[in-house]
Design a protein around this motif. Structure first.
Motif, PDB file in Angstrom:
ATOM      1  N   ALA A   1       3.243   6.768   1.264  1.00  0.00           N
ATOM      2  CA  ALA A   1       4.006   5.523   1.423  1.00  0.00           C
ATOM      3  C   ALA A   1       5.498   5.805   1.557  1.00  0.00           C
ATOM      4  O   ALA A   1       6.178   5.232   2.424  1.00  0.00           O
ATOM      5  CB  ALA A   1       3.742   4.600   0.229  1.00  0.00           C
ATOM      6  N   GLN A   2       6.018   6.702   0.728  1.00  0.00           N
ATOM      7  CA  GLN A   2       7.442   7.064   0.827  1.00  0.00           C
ATOM      8  C   GLN A   2       7.784   7.595   2.212  1.00  0.00           C
ATOM      9  O   GLN A   2       8.763   7.177   2.842  1.00  0.00           O
ATOM     10  CB  GLN A   2       7.787   8.151  -0.199  1.00  0.00           C
TER      11      GLN A   2
ATOM     12  N   GLN B   1      -0.267  -0.468   2.672  1.00  0.00           N
ATOM     13  CA  GLN B   1      -1.040  -0.377   1.431  1.00  0.00           C
ATOM     14  C   GLN B   1      -2.467   0.078   1.700  1.00  0.00           C
ATOM     15  O   GLN B   1      -3.031   0.878   0.948  1.00  0.00           O
ATOM     16  CB  GLN B   1      -1.033  -1.732   0.704  1.00  0.00           C
TER      17      GLN B   1
ATOM     18  N   ILE C   1       6.836   1.403  -5.327  1.00  0.00           N
ATOM     19  CA  ILE C   1       5.565   1.967  -4.856  1.00  0.00           C
ATOM     20  C   ILE C   1       4.801   2.449  -6.088  1.00  0.00           C
ATOM     21  O   ILE C   1       5.331   3.221  -6.890  1.00  0.00           O
ATOM     22  CB  ILE C   1       5.803   3.146  -3.893  1.00  0.00           C
TER      23      ILE C   1
ATOM     24  N   VAL D   1      12.440  -0.610  -2.953  1.00  0.00           N
ATOM     25  CA  VAL D   1      11.009  -0.730  -2.674  1.00  0.00           C
ATOM     26  C   VAL D   1      10.263  -0.075  -3.835  1.00  0.00           C
ATOM     27  O   VAL D   1      10.515   1.084  -4.175  1.00  0.00           O
ATOM     28  CB  VAL D   1      10.629  -0.031  -1.348  1.00  0.00           C
TER      29      VAL D   1
ATOM     30  N   SER E   1      -1.636   2.816  -1.928  1.00  0.00           N
ATOM     31  CA  SER E   1      -0.674   2.511  -2.993  1.00  0.00           C
ATOM     32  C   SER E   1      -0.321   1.027  -2.975  1.00  0.00           C
ATOM     33  O   SER E   1      -0.531   0.330  -1.977  1.00  0.00           O
ATOM     34  CB  SER E   1       0.592   3.360  -2.825  1.00  0.00           C
TER      35      SER E   1
ATOM     36  N   VAL F   1       3.274  -4.354   5.692  1.00  0.00           N
ATOM     37  CA  VAL F   1       3.150  -3.854   4.330  1.00  0.00           C
ATOM     38  C   VAL F   1       1.683  -3.840   3.884  1.00  0.00           C
ATOM     39  O   VAL F   1       1.261  -2.942   3.136  1.00  0.00           O
ATOM     40  CB  VAL F   1       4.044  -4.673   3.361  1.00  0.00           C
TER      41      VAL F   1
ATOM     42  N   ILE G   1       2.617  -1.626  -2.862  1.00  0.00           N
ATOM     43  CA  ILE G   1       4.009  -1.635  -2.408  1.00  0.00           C
ATOM     44  C   ILE G   1       4.586  -3.019  -2.646  1.00  0.00           C
ATOM     45  O   ILE G   1       4.040  -4.025  -2.186  1.00  0.00           O
ATOM     46  CB  ILE G   1       4.100  -1.262  -0.908  1.00  0.00           C
TER      47      ILE G   1
END
Length: 533
Positions: A491-492, A456, A481, A479, A461, A452, A463
């Motif tokens: 990120a998605q 990031q 974001i 999750v 972003s 993670v 998270i």
């Protein structure tokens, strides 16, 4: 004997197409199990032994370690001979699998055809780059003909597929027609449509007709050329007069410009062929230029990015009016054609005082977002039972394919930026939520949180996930974001790709759980926007 069928598409389009030939009649073969490094030149000598190769397309392979291509021969006999002799032949240690192509077209054209394979240039206009023309509404009846007889004859003679968007924007003076097929077939179909239009104009004393070609604004510069040289050359070579509509005529939901060609039908047809060739080449160049960016957004077709490339974020952005006709990028790959495509659910949180801007006057803006993106977009009603600080945000639920998600979220972020919901020179930052299987949370977090943290760092972003080791309360975990548009999109897409890699879904995989929503009858937001699917 060929069969022709008339289909209704989403109650909006009239679709006429030629059914694909039986396998025994096809000139196309599918060659699979090619090694990842193989180029066209490596198999050209094998293919050429059995006839003249007209075209080669790279298709989507289910196995990422191999390639699949579609080869088009001149005759059916050549295709059959190639299958008989090439099947099982080894190329660089892999046995080729060769079979006759059996194409089943979806309502919006064949899926899966990708970039040209190896060194053979793409000669065919793919399903995701059709020829689009604009005709006067009072010509549509003549073009379709009694019970579809005229358009059926055109498809039979040219082997092109023709979509007449006759039910789009009832009352408008012009309607779009989309033509699918290889360049020659599209040009022939367009020419025959022009002939029908001229005959109708003669019968009704309307004089000369013109050809109006629709083209995305991003591609127009290549048609005009430096100092207008390209368009002048086309006019000279085809003895036509060509004009391009003003950039002021486009808006954020319709980025197409109109190229108007005047001249004899023969000359207009020649000009169309040159213009389409130029547009196609420009489009393919743009796809190649965007290839490095797609690494940041796994699972997303670059066409979604191209669809929004002319909207905001450093370019002009006008949010005005209803899109006059469906855009070339706004339908292909969108949620409007949902057969078999993965439908994702995403939840965005916007300030309560931004809801009116997103909805627009009488729901006009949210309807345009839905129409442009192909996603379902719903704004939850205000929950007066929550504390005041919690009532400052409203949840927007977006359901659609990856491409539809990109476009709908982009327009929401961009509208927020345009309306001034931003601190200083920063980009708009919103909170976005997606649901992942609780069993995958550990994989996303990684050992000691390393995955993670890397996500990031790469995406930029923030998270947020539950603490590692926490007992999940549900089958799926939310999750959070937080960040500007491109950061949260990356990120998605990366998180969803991680989940997909570890949970290869069987056919008919159920859609993810959604947080409890108010009943559908309660979900109509203020401003009069009806639910749009």
């Amino acid at each position: 004997m060929e069969k022709f069928q008339e289909q209704r598409d989403d109650d909006n389009d009239q679709v006429f197409e030629v059914e694909e030939p039986e396998p025994s009649q096809t000139t196309k073969i599918i060659v699979s199990n090619l090694g990842p490094q193989i180029k066209f030149e490596d198999i050209e000598h094998l293919l050429a032994q059995h006839g003249s190769v007209i075209h080669c397309d790279k298709l989507t392979s289910k196995d990422p370690t191999t390639q699949v291509v579609q080869i088009t021969y001149e005759t059916t006999e050549q295709a059959q001979q190639a299958v008989a002799h090439l099947n099982g032949i080894e190329v660089e240690g892999k046995a080729l699998k060769v079979e006759l192509a059996v194409e089943k077209r979806s309502r919006r054209g064949p899926r899966g055809a990708g970039a040209p394979f190896g060194g053979l240039s793409g000669q065919g206009r793919q399903a995701d780059f059709p020829l689009r023309i604009l005709v006067q509404s009072d010509m549509v009846g003549a073009i379709i003909g009694r019970q579809g007889s005229t358009i059926r004859q055109i498809t039979q003679q040219t082997r092109a597929r023709v979509d007449v968007h006759r039910k789009d924007n009832v009352g408008s003076l012009e309607k779009a027609i989309t033509i699918y097929g290889n360049p020659e077939n599209c040009t022939n179909a367009c020419k025959k449509i022009l002939e029908v239009m001229q005959q109708e104009a003669n019968n009704t004393n309307k004089g000369e007709i013109s050809l109006k070609i629709l083209a995305h604004n991003n591609l127009i510069g290549r048609i005009i050329g430096k100092g207008g040289n390209t368009i002048k050359r086309i006019m000279q070579e085809t003895e036509t007069k060509i004009t391009v509509s003003s950039i002021n005529d486009i808006n954020s939901f319709n980025l197409e410009r109109i190229i108007t060609v005047k001249g004899s039908i023969e000359n207009m047809s020649k000009a169309e062929a040159q213009i389409s060739s130029k547009l196609r080449q420009s489009y393919e160049n743009d796809l190649q230029a965007m290839a490095p960016q797609t690494m940041m957004f796994p699972g997303l077709h670059p066409m979604a990015m191209m669809a929004t490339a002319g909207i905001g974020y450093g370019s002009r952005s006008i949010y005005a009016g209803q899109a006059p006709y469906p855009g070339m990028y706004s339908t292909a790959g969108s949620g409007q054609s949902q057969g078999g495509e993965v439908q994702e659910s995403t939840y965005l949180y916007i300030p309560n005082n931004a809801v009116g801007a997103i909805i627009g006057t009488k729901g006009s803006h949210i309807r345009n977002i839905i129409r442009f993106s192909g996603a379902s977009v719903k704004i939850a009603p205000l929950d007066e039972t929550k504390p005041q600080e919690a009532a400052n945000e409203r949840r927007v639920t977006v359901v659609g394919t990856p491409e539809a998600q990109w476009k709908a979220q982009y327009l929401i972020f961009e509208k927020m930026r345009e309306e001034g919901f931003v601190a200083g020179a920063d980009d708009v930052r919103l909170t976005v939520e997606i649901l992942v299987p609780s069993a995958q949370v550990g994989r996303i977090i990684g050992k000691g949180g390393q995955n993670v943290r890397e996500l990031q760092r790469v995406t930029g972003s923030v998270i947020k996930l539950p603490e590692q080791g926490a007992t999940p309360q549900e089958d799926e975990t939310t999750v959070h974001i937080i960040g500007p548009f491109f950061s949260v999109q990356s990120a998605q897409r990366r998180i969803r790709a991680m989940v997909l890699q570890s949970t290869a879904p069987p056919a008919g995989r159920r859609q993810g759980r959604q947080p409890k929503e108010p009943s559908q009858s309660q979900q109509q937001p203020e401003g009069g926007a009806p639910d749009q699917q």
